[in-house]
Design a protein around this motif. Structure first.
Motif, PDB file in Angstrom:
ATOM      1  N   HIS A  61      14.186  28.995 -13.463  1.00 29.39           N
ATOM      2  CA  HIS A  61      13.636  28.980 -12.115  1.00 29.39           C
ATOM      3  C   HIS A  61      12.479  28.012 -12.034  1.00 29.39           C
ATOM      4  N   ASP A  62      12.496  27.202 -10.985  1.00 24.82           N
ATOM      5  CA  ASP A  62      11.394  26.296 -10.748  1.00 24.82           C
ATOM      6  C   ASP A  62      10.265  27.112 -10.130  1.00 24.82           C
ATOM      7  N   ASP A  63       9.170  27.235 -10.851  1.00 29.07           N
ATOM      8  CA  ASP A  63       8.066  28.069 -10.351  1.00 29.07           C
ATOM      9  C   ASP A  63       7.072  27.284  -9.494  1.00 29.07           C
ATOM     10  N   LEU A  94       9.909  36.668 -11.417  1.00 33.99           N
ATOM     11  CA  LEU A  94      10.941  35.744 -11.888  1.00 33.99           C
ATOM     12  C   LEU A  94      11.832  36.392 -12.951  1.00 33.99           C
ATOM     13  N   THR A 107      11.075  28.899 -17.083  1.00 37.95           N
ATOM     14  CA  THR A 107      10.670  28.330 -15.809  1.00 37.95           C
ATOM     15  C   THR A 107      10.374  26.857 -16.026  1.00 37.95           C
TER      16      THR A 107
END
Length: 141
Positions: free
Chosen positions: A40-42, A61, A89
């Motif tokens: 996941h792109d945080d 997340l 991430t």
């Protein structure tokens, strides 16, 4: 033995990728191992950090990742294939490519991602992985 990295994002396309990887693994040899990777792109959550803190974001997340991995893990358990999973991430395509280049023989991923649109966000993730990864990348519809 073959070490296959499968990028999973909870989409139907990524579940098809897992099923395809299982076929590949059983065709090759029983020693094959499948590793699921969920990234996941945080970046977009940075602004929320001031309200919920770093831990809050991490917990959130992790929950999302667990949900997205659930069906994929069930497929692997049922197939009896040796497996593990990575949750990370960062920049999605970059993280997948780097992981693959370090210790995997190939990447299997869905051609359509979470959005269900081919050329939008995740289509570009697939394209970027193909462009940057030194290992073979197999796209599954």
């Amino acid at each position: 033995t073959m070490k296959i990295l499968v990028a999973v994002d909870g989409s139907k396309s990524s579940l098809n990728a897992v099923k395809y990887a299982v076929k590949l693994a059983s065709n090759f040899r029983t020693q094959d191992r499948i590793t699921l990777i969920n990234v996941h792109d945080d970046q977009g959550l940075r602004h929320a950090q001031q309200f919920v803190g770093k831990e809050g974001i991490a917990d959130y997340l992790r929950e999302v990742s667990d949900k997205e991995l659930k069906a994929a893990l069930a497929v692997l358990v049922k197939a009896g294939v040796k497996h593990d999973s990575i949750i990370q991430t960062g920049h999605v395509a970059e993280v997948i490519s780097n992981a693959a280049d370090k210790k995997f023989d190939m990447v299997v991923m869905g051609s359509k991602g979470r959005s269900g649109l081919v050329d939008m966000l995740v289509g570009s993730v697939a394209q970027r992985v193909m462009a940057t990864c030194k290992k073979p990348v197999l796209l599954v519809k």
